[in-house]
Design a protein around this motif. Structure first.
Motif, PDB file in Angstrom:
ATOM      1  N   TYR A  47       0.855  -1.205   0.193  1.00  0.00           N
ATOM      2  CA  TYR A  47       0.096   0.001   0.053  1.00  0.00           C
ATOM      3  C   TYR A  47       0.899   1.218   0.182  1.00  0.00           C
ATOM      4  O   TYR A  47       1.785   1.493   1.007  1.00  0.00           O
ATOM      5  CB  TYR A  47      -1.165  -0.040   1.250  1.00  0.00           C
ATOM      6  CG  TYR A  47      -1.564   1.307   1.167  1.00  0.00           C
ATOM      7  CD1 TYR A  47      -2.655   1.567   0.173  1.00  0.00           C
ATOM      8  CD2 TYR A  47      -1.460   2.131   2.352  1.00  0.00           C
ATOM      9  CE1 TYR A  47      -3.383   2.876   0.276  1.00  0.00           C
ATOM     10  CE2 TYR A  47      -2.409   3.326   2.351  1.00  0.00           C
ATOM     11  CZ  TYR A  47      -3.119   3.762   1.497  1.00  0.00           C
ATOM     12  OH  TYR A  47      -3.978   4.862   1.479  1.00  0.00           O
ATOM     13  N   CYS A  48       0.549   2.129  -0.823  1.00  0.00           N
ATOM     14  CA  CYS A  48       1.574   3.311  -1.002  1.00  0.00           C
ATOM     15  C   CYS A  48       0.592   4.683  -0.783  1.00  0.00           C
ATOM     16  O   CYS A  48      -0.040   4.988  -2.064  1.00  0.00           O
ATOM     17  CB  CYS A  48       2.232   3.004  -2.428  1.00  0.00           C
ATOM     18  SG  CYS A  48       3.375   4.745  -2.794  1.00  0.00           S
ATOM     19  N   LYS A  60      -4.432  10.711   1.483  1.00  0.00           N
ATOM     20  CA  LYS A  60      -5.867  11.033   1.054  1.00  0.00           C
ATOM     21  C   LYS A  60      -6.874   9.869   1.025  1.00  0.00           C
ATOM     22  O   LYS A  60      -7.985   9.681   0.846  1.00  0.00           O
ATOM     23  CB  LYS A  60      -6.026  11.657  -0.284  1.00  0.00           C
ATOM     24  CG  LYS A  60      -7.092  12.325  -0.733  1.00  0.00           C
ATOM     25  CD  LYS A  60      -7.026  12.977  -2.014  1.00  0.00           C
ATOM     26  CE  LYS A  60      -8.173  13.731  -2.560  1.00  0.00           C
ATOM     27  NZ  LYS A  60      -8.141  14.664  -3.682  1.00  0.00           N
ATOM     28  N   GLY A  61      -5.902   8.799   1.056  1.00  0.00           N
ATOM     29  CA  GLY A  61      -6.748   7.358   0.968  1.00  0.00           C
ATOM     30  C   GLY A  61      -6.445   6.582   2.268  1.00  0.00           C
ATOM     31  O   GLY A  61      -5.707   7.061   3.161  1.00  0.00           O
ATOM     32  N   THR A  62      -6.860   5.440   2.178  1.00  0.00           N
ATOM     33  CA  THR A  62      -6.668   4.660   3.510  1.00  0.00           C
ATOM     34  C   THR A  62      -6.537   2.909   2.855  1.00  0.00           C
ATOM     35  O   THR A  62      -6.601   2.936   1.685  1.00  0.00           O
ATOM     36  CB  THR A  62      -7.883   4.507   4.440  1.00  0.00           C
ATOM     37  OG1 THR A  62      -8.961   3.854   3.755  1.00  0.00           O
ATOM     38  CG2 THR A  62      -8.497   5.989   4.664  1.00  0.00           C
ATOM     39  N   ASN A  87       2.829  -0.874   4.462  1.00  0.00           N
ATOM     40  CA  ASN A  87       2.667   0.399   4.145  1.00  0.00           C
ATOM     41  C   ASN A  87       3.938   1.076   3.659  1.00  0.00           C
ATOM     42  O   ASN A  87       5.080   1.004   4.339  1.00  0.00           O
ATOM     43  CB  ASN A  87       1.748   1.447   5.014  1.00  0.00           C
ATOM     44  CG  ASN A  87       0.543   0.650   4.958  1.00  0.00           C
ATOM     45  OD1 ASN A  87      -0.072   0.134   4.572  1.00  0.00           O
ATOM     46  ND2 ASN A  87      -0.076   1.434   6.345  1.00  0.00           N
ATOM     47  N   LEU A  88       4.149   1.650   2.258  1.00  0.00           N
ATOM     48  CA  LEU A  88       5.310   2.205   1.985  1.00  0.00           C
ATOM     49  C   LEU A  88       5.280   3.632   2.653  1.00  0.00           C
ATOM     50  O   LEU A  88       4.438   4.433   2.615  1.00  0.00           O
ATOM     51  CB  LEU A  88       5.494   2.367   0.512  1.00  0.00           C
ATOM     52  CG  LEU A  88       6.592   2.922  -0.114  1.00  0.00           C
ATOM     53  CD1 LEU A  88       7.460   1.483  -0.446  1.00  0.00           C
ATOM     54  CD2 LEU A  88       6.502   3.558  -1.435  1.00  0.00           C
ATOM     55  N   GLY A 119      -3.129   2.156  -4.194  1.00  0.00           N
ATOM     56  CA  GLY A 119      -3.306   3.254  -3.510  1.00  0.00           C
ATOM     57  C   GLY A 119      -2.404   4.392  -4.124  1.00  0.00           C
ATOM     58  O   GLY A 119      -1.797   4.182  -5.119  1.00  0.00           O
ATOM     59  N   GLY A 120      -2.592   5.604  -3.683  1.00  0.00           N
ATOM     60  CA  GLY A 120      -1.497   6.623  -4.431  1.00  0.00           C
ATOM     61  C   GLY A 120      -2.418   7.033  -5.796  1.00  0.00           C
ATOM     62  O   GLY A 120      -3.336   6.402  -6.347  1.00  0.00           O
TER      63      GLY A 120
END
Length: 385
Positions: A47-48, A60-62, A87-88, A119-120
């Motif tokens: 997850y980035c 901004k995201g989760t 998570n990165l 993500g990202g």
């Protein structure tokens, strides 16, 4: 080998639903106390939370999709390792995040582990592409996206103009770009004209809604897949963060993800523009299922990309009068899938003709039988020239 654990933060699994044999019990997860040993091939989740090309406010995201993903159950055929690297950690600048992600993806590819980056914003696709630079590997890039995100190549990279940075990057290792799900009203005609000149492939949404199987040969020929969640119709996501009225249906996107997973060639997968929000429960559940279907496809890989000997393939020859050329088609005895040989231009003094293998559909073979030059054959031949 480079230690990539320094780029990641472990995740707490408290609150995840644990049932006997669900995914939570079948994934090696990077917890705060333990980073997985990446010894066996498989897939790795990342997850980035990098959104600074869109907004200065982060994140901004989760990663709420994880709770939905780990509720699901693996299929019986999943006999490989699945990792969750956590998570990165975003860098001081977003370009530092790009470097970290690119370094991690490159090491995973070397270990024959397919990274699934979640993500990202979609400009992170540039980081995936950069991972192949030190490998000196030519790549085919495919996007599932309503927009072509070309931009101008000038200024900072962002989610609407990252592709030009790849096209203009030197040294350039991009052999082909394809798009699935383009919507003409979101793109200027000049972009379509340029893509035609570059022999890039654009497959519009309406065509794929009519026959989604047309996407399978494209994804079979892909090294990097970049999926924009905004390519789904907003009604499928039930979240105020998404407003596009048209796009792929949820089941179509899951099917595309499985086509990508089963591709022997595909070695990295990114799902971007994941915005999250208070009303993102349906979007999180759908994201989890897209990941599940990609992994299920990975479990079903045939290993039949025709590299080296092709003696175990059915071979069909079609002569095309218009170009005075014979095209060879190959059909796998394992999967029933089709490939087409495209010749490299013959160099002076070289009596041997080399060929480039291109995945195609049975329909492509049928069109050739009607003495029609396949568009795929012609565009590939031009790129090889």
């Amino acid at each position: 080998m480079k230690d990539i654990s320094i780029y990641f933060q472990g995740i707490a699994v408290d609150g995840f639903v644990e049932e006997e044999a669900n995914l939570l019990n079948n994934v090696e997860i990077h917890t705060p106390d333990n980073f997985p040993e990446l010894k066996e091939k498989g897939v790795a989740l990342i997850y980035c939370p990098e959104y600074r090309s869109v907004s200065e406010v982060m994140p901004k995201g989760t990663d709420a999709f994880r709770k939905e993903l780990y509720k699901l159950f693996p299929a019986a055929s999943w006999n490989f390792k699945m990792y969750d690297l956590g998570n990165l950690l975003p860098g001081e600048k977003y370009t530092d995040t790009f470097f970290a992600l690119s370094s991690a993806v490159q090491e995973l590819i070397k270990k024959d582990i397919v990274p699934i980056v979640i993500g990202g914003s979609q400009d992170l696709t540039y980081a995936l592409y950069k991972a192949y630079e030190d490998l000196e590997q030519f790549v085919n890039l495919t996007t599932i996206d309503a927009k072509l995100d070309l931009g101008t190549g000038e200024g900072a990279i962002d989610k609407n103009g990252w592709l030009s940075h790849i096209v203009l990057h030197q040294p350039n290792y991009l052999f082909n770009f394809s798009n699935l799900g383009c919507q003409a009203h979101y793109n200027p005609t000049s972009t379509f004209d340029l893509f035609e000149q570059l022999f890039f492939d654009v497959h519009r949404l309406g065509v794929l809604n009519t026959d989604i199987t047309l996407a399978e040969p494209v994804l079979r020929n892909t090294d990097i897949l970049s999926l924009d969640v905004e390519g789904l119709r907003a009604s499928e996501l039930n979240s105020s963060s998404y407003v596009h009225p048209n796009g792929f249906f949820a089941n179509e996107m899951c099917r595309l993800a499985r086509y990508a997973g089963v591709s022997d060639k595909l070695s990295s997968f990114g799902i971007f523009n994941v915005w999250g929000g208070k009303d993102s429960a349906v979007a999180d559940a759908l994201l989890a299922q897209i990941i599940w279907y990609f992994v299920d496809g990975y479990a079903a890989r045939f290993g039949d990309f025709p590299i080296g000997t092709t003696k175990n393939y059915f071979r069909f020859k079609v002569y095309l009068e218009e170009i005075d050329t014979e095209i060879n088609f190959l059909k796998s005895d394992k999967s029933g899938r089709w490939w087409m040989e495209v010749p490299y231009p013959q160099t002076k003094g070289n009596k041997y003709v080399r060929h480039h293998m291109v995945p195609c559909s049975y329909q492509t073979y049928q069109d050739a039988m009607q003495n029609e030059i396949p568009d795929l054959w012609w565009s590939t031949y031009q790129k090889l020239s």
